[in-house]
Scaffold this motif. Structure first.
Motif, short mmCIF file in Angstrom:
data_model
loop_
_atom_site.label_atom_id
_atom_site.label_comp_id
_atom_site.label_asym_id
_atom_site.label_seq_id
_atom_site.Cartn_x
_atom_site.Cartn_y
_atom_site.Cartn_z
N ALA A 694 -4.28 -1.36 13.97
CA ALA A 694 -3.00 -1.77 13.41
C ALA A 694 -3.02 -3.20 12.92
O ALA A 694 -1.97 -3.75 12.57
CB ALA A 694 -1.89 -1.58 14.45
N SER A 695 -4.20 -3.82 12.87
CA SER A 695 -4.28 -5.22 12.47
C SER A 695 -5.37 -5.44 11.44
O SER A 695 -6.51 -4.99 11.62
CB SER A 695 -4.57 -6.10 13.70
OG SER A 695 -4.85 -7.42 13.31
N LEU A 696 -5.02 -6.17 10.39
CA LEU A 696 -6.01 -6.52 9.38
C LEU A 696 -6.95 -7.61 9.87
O LEU A 696 -7.90 -7.99 9.17
CB LEU A 696 -5.32 -6.95 8.09
CG LEU A 696 -4.74 -5.80 7.26
CD1 LEU A 696 -3.82 -6.32 6.16
CD2 LEU A 696 -5.86 -4.96 6.65
N GLU A 697 -6.70 -8.13 11.08
CA GLU A 697 -7.66 -9.04 11.70
C GLU A 697 -8.89 -8.29 12.18
O GLU A 697 -9.95 -8.89 12.40
CB GLU A 697 -6.99 -9.76 12.88
CG GLU A 697 -5.86 -10.69 12.50
CD GLU A 697 -6.31 -11.83 11.59
OE1 GLU A 697 -7.36 -12.43 11.91
OE2 GLU A 697 -5.64 -12.08 10.58
N SER A 698 -8.77 -6.97 12.39
CA SER A 698 -9.92 -6.16 12.76
C SER A 698 -10.81 -5.96 11.54
O SER A 698 -10.40 -6.19 10.39
CB SER A 698 -9.46 -4.80 13.30
OG SER A 698 -8.66 -4.96 14.44
N GLU A 699 -12.03 -5.53 11.77
CA GLU A 699 -12.94 -5.29 10.65
C GLU A 699 -12.37 -4.20 9.76
O GLU A 699 -11.88 -3.17 10.25
CB GLU A 699 -14.32 -4.89 11.17
CG GLU A 699 -15.05 -6.04 11.84
CD GLU A 699 -16.42 -5.64 12.35
OE1 GLU A 699 -17.43 -6.15 11.83
OE2 GLU A 699 -16.46 -4.80 13.28
N HIS A 700 -12.43 -4.44 8.47
CA HIS A 700 -11.90 -3.45 7.53
C HIS A 700 -12.67 -3.53 6.22
O HIS A 700 -13.35 -4.52 5.93
CB HIS A 700 -10.40 -3.66 7.28
CG HIS A 700 -10.05 -5.00 6.72
ND1 HIS A 700 -9.89 -6.14 7.49
CD2 HIS A 700 -9.85 -5.40 5.43
CE1 HIS A 700 -9.59 -7.17 6.73
NE2 HIS A 700 -9.57 -6.75 5.46
N ILE A 701 -12.55 -2.48 5.43
CA ILE A 701 -13.18 -2.44 4.12
C ILE A 701 -12.09 -2.22 3.08
O ILE A 701 -11.17 -1.42 3.27
CB ILE A 701 -14.26 -1.34 4.05
CG1 ILE A 701 -15.00 -1.40 2.71
CG2 ILE A 701 -13.67 0.05 4.30
CD1 ILE A 701 -16.24 -0.51 2.67
N ASP A 702 -12.18 -2.96 2.00
CA ASP A 702 -11.17 -2.91 0.93
C ASP A 702 -11.68 -2.09 -0.25
O ASP A 702 -12.78 -2.33 -0.76
CB ASP A 702 -10.82 -4.32 0.45
CG ASP A 702 -10.10 -5.13 1.51
OD1 ASP A 702 -9.45 -4.53 2.37
OD2 ASP A 702 -10.21 -6.38 1.49
N LEU A 703 -10.89 -1.10 -0.66
CA LEU A 703 -11.22 -0.26 -1.80
C LEU A 703 -10.19 -0.49 -2.89
O LEU A 703 -8.98 -0.42 -2.64
CB LEU A 703 -11.21 1.23 -1.39
CG LEU A 703 -11.93 1.60 -0.08
CD1 LEU A 703 -11.80 3.10 0.18
CD2 LEU A 703 -13.39 1.20 -0.13
N THR A 704 -10.63 -0.80 -4.08
CA THR A 704 -9.70 -1.05 -5.18
C THR A 704 -9.49 0.21 -5.99
O THR A 704 -10.39 1.05 -6.13
CB THR A 704 -10.22 -2.17 -6.10
OG1 THR A 704 -11.48 -1.80 -6.63
CG2 THR A 704 -10.37 -3.48 -5.32
N PHE A 705 -8.27 0.37 -6.50
CA PHE A 705 -7.97 1.50 -7.36
C PHE A 705 -6.86 1.09 -8.33
O PHE A 705 -6.13 0.12 -8.10
CB PHE A 705 -7.56 2.73 -6.54
CG PHE A 705 -6.32 2.54 -5.71
CD1 PHE A 705 -5.09 3.00 -6.14
CD2 PHE A 705 -6.38 1.88 -4.48
CE1 PHE A 705 -3.95 2.84 -5.38
CE2 PHE A 705 -5.24 1.72 -3.70
CZ PHE A 705 -4.02 2.20 -4.15
N LYS A 706 -6.74 1.83 -9.40
CA LYS A 706 -5.78 1.50 -10.45
C LYS A 706 -4.70 2.55 -10.54
O LYS A 706 -4.88 3.71 -10.17
CB LYS A 706 -6.49 1.37 -11.80
CG LYS A 706 -7.45 0.19 -11.87
CD LYS A 706 -8.09 0.06 -13.23
CE LYS A 706 -9.03 -1.12 -13.28
NZ LYS A 706 -9.67 -1.26 -14.62
N MET A 707 -3.57 2.11 -11.05
CA MET A 707 -2.44 3.01 -11.25
C MET A 707 -2.62 3.74 -12.58
O MET A 707 -2.64 3.13 -13.64
CB MET A 707 -1.13 2.22 -11.25
CG MET A 707 0.12 3.08 -11.40
SD MET A 707 1.63 2.08 -11.44
CE MET A 707 1.68 1.47 -9.77
N GLU A 708 -2.77 5.03 -12.51
CA GLU A 708 -2.89 5.86 -13.71
C GLU A 708 -1.98 7.06 -13.51
O GLU A 708 -2.34 8.04 -12.87
CB GLU A 708 -4.34 6.32 -13.91
CG GLU A 708 -5.30 5.17 -14.15
CD GLU A 708 -6.74 5.64 -14.23
OE1 GLU A 708 -6.96 6.86 -14.08
OE2 GLU A 708 -7.62 4.81 -14.44
N GLU A 709 -0.78 6.97 -14.06
CA GLU A 709 0.23 7.98 -13.82
C GLU A 709 0.33 8.99 -14.96
O GLU A 709 0.22 8.64 -16.13
CB GLU A 709 1.61 7.34 -13.66
CG GLU A 709 1.74 6.43 -12.46
CD GLU A 709 3.13 5.80 -12.42
OE1 GLU A 709 3.84 6.06 -11.44
OE2 GLU A 709 3.48 5.09 -13.37
#
Length: 811
Positions: A694-709
């Protein structure tokens, strides 16, 4: 000048000696008759293998001869035959071997008898005799000349006890043995077990759990079977429900009418006497003993239902069983190999406080579908008995049988067994292999991992089977095999061929009947599935007609039958679904043609090689209650009578984050070879410390994506506000220990994380759907800034090791 000439001459002599190889075609095989009996057995086996290659069978002798000689001995006896061979580096080790070439002598030394056997069979395999030369008809290439030279010392195997369990044999091995191979006995008996034990030894295994269904005579009802196993150096172990080698599922061993209830509280004396008799008659053999007890066959333990009361009873059972073992084996219980398998209800008993003697090996089972239910925690890793694994490649039971085709993804098997290995499960590995056939390739991989687990990795596990098939059929086919296997296992990951009737066995009447699938002709997923299957079936046909005729039976047995049958099973059900949706006569005809093709493939299998395997595929195994092997009902008008219940439909949004494009660094990893997209994202090493999901202080991986509606999504977004709908599909793992869970966190654009936790109870409806589909989907609606074109999805480590297989979304 003289010095230079002398040096050159000396170097030439040295190179000549180094280049010498032993002429196996003309050799004599020598062993000491006072050595272990298995050594003499291996002398005969090597002689037969050399004959398979050259057409000439070398003589076996007890005395050294002039000329080319192969010397076989254990470390204790080698001095008497070859005093100049140093075997001290392997003496006293477990199952090691050393190969030394000295002029015309090829010397194979074992640290013990099985170590010697593995050295001999190592040579056999290198000269061209596959472990599967008989069981899968891999041809032995003939050679006019056979010279051999090697100097090699093996390490001890990774896993001490390695073997397989023949199970659910009613529709395969039993029918084949009783009606074909051993029809004079009408059962699986010593002739069959002689072949089985040879195979296990050639696979570098050392134990067998014999077939034990009611349809088969108990292993010990044919006493010669135990002697055949012993001749091959194979120890007998038994399944989780066969205490002290006693098979209570066999009428010859136990019936309620004759023996009373299988209840240790109310019928202790009868049960105790049965166990005492079994150890008395087998005391001279090296065996591995299952401790404790369950109910009859695969039933739960009789008597009290409170796990704590059951624990007290089992502790009494342990004490009585260990007294029997000590009395007949003449050793302390701590010195006798024993296992306890916390399978099904016995895991609840174990968790209720059952005290298992420390020297007994804890054998952790998977959930019957390839997912390890538990591995040793920190305290359990300190037990002197260590730990092991009982893993299923085949299973009969709810929610659905899986006893026909091998479809467990190799990468999943590696990933799950690695958790066990990393927590010390190196004492005992048992594979439920069903009828052995058609599980050959998967069985080979399991035994190779048990022999040297460090040779495998996340990077090569998915490639192993194609590389092994390439060695058998030709390296030019390795890439083609990889393509076929990737598609075959990927399609089975989404839905195994046996599950295409969408029935749930031993469930409600509604769920037990056949249904149409979750694949759709409207969105093209059904057509794509049929297209993918057709592609690999056609590829198998192309390879089959291209390899030499001698190799075609082996290729069909090990891969062709499975691939082609999986295609026809899917075609049968999907075209029946098309018929239900449209009333199409053409679709009905295609479905019927697929059903007929399944019978053709069965006939082809049964008539291979002059009916050698007649009965092994006696039918598509129906189990006890399954429907998938039948022909679905066909209609002349559209109908929704077969429509899949809504709770079995899955949500997948149009837009996806392609995992294969994600850049990772430790502790995150991409693993190819499992998941709906055939690649998964691992969130941390499974045994790392638990973090706060529940915390972004923990290890995490960021995935980027785009808005295509799409226009429709834009309309819906205007109605629902600034939010994103996510479907995050995870692999349905079990927590690695009782102290952990299955949690990871999700955040979008740095917002407050949402915790996803896969809580389930075995045998519950949610769990059944998870193992049938290999997925647990989390549907989330999270706030998002609609003015941003690019967004960030953060996956946060909670309980490390969670596997994400697909991320789809809509705005």
């Amino acid at each position: 000048m003289l010095t230079k000439r002398f040096f050159l001459a000396l170097m030439g002599c040295t190179m000549s000696v180094m280049a010498l190889a032993v002429n196996l075609k003309e050799c004599v095989i020598v062993s000491d008759k006072t050595d272990a009996p298995l050594v003499g057995k291996m002398a005969t086996t090597l002689s037969e293998d050399i004959e398979r290659v050259t057409g000439v069978r070398p003589k076996v002798s007890g005395k050294m001869k002039k000329g080319p000689v192969v010397v076989l001995a254990t470390a204790e006896r080698i001095v008497g035959l070859c005093p100049d061979v140093d075997a001290e580096d392997i003496r006293g080790s477990w199952e090691r071997f050393k190969i030394v070439t000295q002029g015309e002598r090829l010397i194979i030394v074992g640290s013990d008898a099985r170590g010697l056997a593995y050295g001999v069979l190592h040579v056999s395999e290198r000269i061209g005799v596959s472990p599967w030369y008989w069981w899968a008809d891999v041809p032995v290439e003939k050679k006019a000349k056979l010279d051999y030279r090697e100097n090699f010392t093996s390490a001890s195997p990774t896993v001490k006890y390695r073997g397989f369990f023949i199970n659910d044999e009613d529709w395969g091995l039993k029918t084949w043995a009783a009606e074909n191979y051993e029809k004079e006995l009408g059962d699986i008996g010593p002739k069959t077990y002689d072949r089985v034990c040879e195979l296990i030894l050639r696979l570098r295994g050392n134990m067998l759990a014999p077939a034990m269904h009611t349809c088969t005579g108990a292993f010990y009802s044919h006493p010669e079977s135990q002697r055949r196993a012993d001749e091959w150096g194979i120890m007998i172990t038994t399944s989780h429900c066969e205490p002290l080698l006693f098979n209570n599922a066999a009428p010859s061993e136990w019936t309620k009418e004759r023996d009373g209830e299988w209840n240790y509280v109310t019928n202790r004396e009868t049960i105790w006497q049965k166990l005492d008799n079994r150890i008395a008659e087998t005391k001279q053999f090296d065996n591995i003993y299952t401790m404790g007890m369950r109910g009859l066959h695969d039933e739960a333990m009789k008597g009290a239902t409170d796990p704590r009361e059951r624990a007290k009873t089992l502790e009494k059972v342990f004490a009585d069983q260990r007294e029997i073992l000590q009395r007949y084996k003449g050793r302390r219980a701590e010195e006798i190999p024993q296992i306890f398998v916390p399978y099904k209800e016995t895991l609840d008993i174990y968790d209720a406080g059952l005290k298992v003697p420390e020297d007994i090996t804890l054998v952790w089972p998977d959930d019957n579908y390839g997912y390890m239910k538990r591995v040793s925690n920190a305290a359990e890793r300190q037990r002197s008995g260590g730990a092991g694994v009982y893993y299923h490649m085949s299973y009969l039971g709810t929610p659905h049988d899986n006893i026909w085709l091998p479809t467990t993804a190799p990468a999943l098997m590696y990933e799950e067994l690695k958790k066990a290995y990393d927590t010390g499960a190196t004492r005992y590995w048992l594979l439920n292999v069903g009828d052995i056939k058609p599980m050959e390739v998967e069985t080979q991989m399991f035994f190779d991992m048990a022999w040297n687990f460090e040779a495998f990795s996340y990077e090569n596990a998915n490639r192993y089977q194609a590389e092994w098939l390439g060695k058998v059929f030709g390296q030019q086919w390795k890439g083609d095999f990889q393509q076929v296997l990737d598609t075959y296992y990927r399609l089975a990951w989404e839905r195994k061929p046996e599950y295409m009737g969408y029935e749930i066995q031993w469930d409600s009447p509604q769920n037990e009947r056949l249904h149409d699938s979750d694949f759709s002709f409207a969105d093209g997923t059904a057509q794509q599935r049929l297209k993918d299957y057709a592609a690999i079936a056609n590829e198998m046909e192309r390879i089959s007609v291209s390899v030499s005729e001698a190799y075609r039976p082996a290729l069909f047995e090990m891969l062709g039958y499975g691939v082609k049958s999986a295609e026809q099973m899917n075609r049968k059900f999907l075209m029946a679904q098309r018929n239900h949706e449209t009333g199409s006569k053409e679709a009905a005809e295609e479905a019927q043609a697929a059903y007929d093709s399944l019978q053709v493939l069965l006939n082809e299998y049964n008539h291979l090689l002059d009916d050698k395997w007649r009965g092994m595929m006696s039918e598509i195994p129906p189990g006890f209650v399954s429907q998938y092997q039948r022909m679905p009902e066909l209609v002349t008008e559209p109908t929704d009578r077969f429509r899949l219940p809504q709770e079995q439909h899955y949500t997948t949004y149009r837009q996806r984050i392609p995992l294969k494009e994600v850049k990772t660094k430790a502790p995150f990893r991409l693993i190819k070879g499992m998941g709906a997209e055939w690649i998964v994202l691992q969130l941390g090493e499974p045994l790392d410390e638990v973090q706060n999901p529940a915390s972004l202080e923990s290890e995490h991986i960021d995935l980027t994506f785009k808005m295509e509606e799409s226009d429709e999504e834009s309309r819906l977004r205007n109605e629902t506000g600034d939010s994103i709908r996510l479907c995050i599909s995870a692999v349905p793992l079990w927590p690695v220990t009782l102290e952990r869970s299955n949690r990871f966190g999700v955040s979008v654009d740095g917002g407050t994380p949402v915790v996803c936790e896969n809580l389930f109870t075995e045998w519950s409806a949610p769990w059944k759907l998870q193992v049938l589909e290999n997925r647990k989907d989390f549907l989330l609606t999270l706030p998002i800034n609609r003015d941003r074109r690019e967004h960030v999805l953060s996956l946060i480590v909670g309980d490390p090791g969670q596997l994400i297989q697909r991320i789809s979304y809509r705005f």
